[in-house]
Design an enzyme around this catalytic site. Structure first.
Site: not given
Length: 393
Positions: A66-67, A232, A393
């Site tokens: 999810k996301h 993180n 990221h």
């Protein structure tokens, strides 16, 4: 096919949108439904995760995203009767295959966050796995292939619009990857670190240096999961599956607390108090998940007070008190914990210990490593310094 047109980007106002290859063909094909921008981010990240889990363990693997972070990840170990019940697969009238077990574990570990997920399968999707997927609220699935019966089942989902993607399992991307932010192009080498390398677990500064084979397997699962989790991040793993993932927090301790609270909820769902909740017969699965989550929280009165409990239960359940929860959580043991970077202070270990953590793998390199080691030794925790950071990221 060199490109695929998307309905829009991350948000409806972001048009036009597409995925494309500058050279060669796309390694993916949408064989049912229509995939969006975030769908593909979830699909490509989750596929890499399950591919690495399969390579590291030799077992079929599944992930629920999810996301662009995993809500769950697991390998295909058998399910106990209790796990079948809390994952809502105790009522199936067919045999669960290893891949179906992996999916049930990945989808069931954090059912709140997995609602409306995108899932990934390391192996060809079989009929049993497709039948489990069809029962859940989900946006799509990516796998290297689908049996004829599995594809037929998935095409019936969401009125025929369920997104089904195949990926070439032999596809190898270029060693350099690129990303644009505010019109500026970033370039870096792909993160190809081998997290199945036994040497990652040889630097053990704690007094307890005993990692069981199961602990090493679970630590590898934790690290591979973190490799594709927005940083993180911290991941708790037990018995071949992630049971709590903390993603995208600015503070390491908040990652550890968030993931720990999810691991605690996973464990509490196996308690007699939760297993025996007197739910109404026709309550929807999502409503049941939400109700359990509230029942275990500080807002439990929202589902227990008069005028509220009647919506969900045939009779008012007894509260699961903080003292009872603490006693039940204390029975959880042999949990493995991975961190995508070093723990800066021993407070992370203190929190992890409360959720049954006995094995840890983290990068090491903090100026307070001595304090972290000392805290591990206080509880007899075995910890390895991998020397590898896994920011994503």
């Amino acid at each position: 096919m060199k490109e695929y047109a998307l309905k829009y980007g991350c948000n409806p106002n972001q048009k036009p949108a597409r995925i494309y290859m500058e050279q060669g063909e796309l390694p993916v094909e949408v064989i049912n439904g229509r995939a969006g921008y975030i769908n593909f981010l979830d699909a490509l990240n989750s596929w890499q995760l399950v591919r690495e889990l399969k390579a590291a363990t030799g077992l079929p693997a599944a992930a629920s995203f999810k996301h662009v972070s995993p809500a769950g990840a697991a390998v295909g170990l058998p399910l106990s009767d209790t796990l079948k019940k809390i994952y809502f697969v105790d009522d199936v009238d067919f045999e669960l295959t290893p891949l179906a077990n992996a999916y049930a574990r990945a989808r069931g570990a954090d059912r709140m966050c997995s609602y409306g997920d995108f899932c990934a399968l390391s192996d060809t999707c079989d009929e049993a796995t497709a039948r489990l997927i069809k029962r859940e609220v989900s946006d799509g699935v990516i796998a290297p292939g689908y049996t004829t019966e599995a594809l037929k089942i998935l095409k019936e989902k969401r009125k025929g619009n369920y997104c089904v993607i195949t990926i070439d399992p032999n596809y190898v991307p270029e060693p350099l990857e690129h990303k644009q932010v505010f019109g500026v192009t970033f370039e870096q080498g792909r993160n190809e670190v081998n997290l199945n390398d036994p040497s990652l677990f040889e630097n053990i500064p704690t007094q307890n240096k005993d990692f069981t084979p199961e602990a090493l397997r679970d630590l590898k699962i934790a690290l591979i999961t973190l490799k594709y989790t927005q940083s993180n991040s911290v991941c708790y793993v037990k018995d071949g599956q992630a049971i709590g993932i903390g993603a995208g927090q600015q503070s390491r301790i908040h990652c550890t607390r968030l993931a720990g609270s999810k691991a605690d909820e996973w464990w509490m769902r196996q308690s007699p108090k939760v297993l025996n909740l007197p739910f109404k017969e026709k309550i929807r699965r999502a409503d049941r998940d939400n109700t359990i989550n509230i029942y275990l929280s500080e807002e439990a009165d929202d589902v227990l007070r008069d005028g509220a409990w009647q919506q969900f239960f045939t009779e008012r359940p007894e509260p699961f008190t903080r003292e009872e929860q603490k006693e039940w959580i204390a029975q959880n043991t042999k949990v493995a914990l991975g961190s995508d970077a070093f723990f800066p202070f021993g407070d992370n270990i203190e929190r992890a210990h409360k959720s049954g953590v006995e094995f840890i793998a983290q990068a090491g390199g903090s100026i307070r490593d001595d304090h972290v080691i000392e805290t591990c030794d206080k509880y007899g925790i075995a910890m390895a310094f991998t020397g590898v950071r896994l920011f994503h990221h």
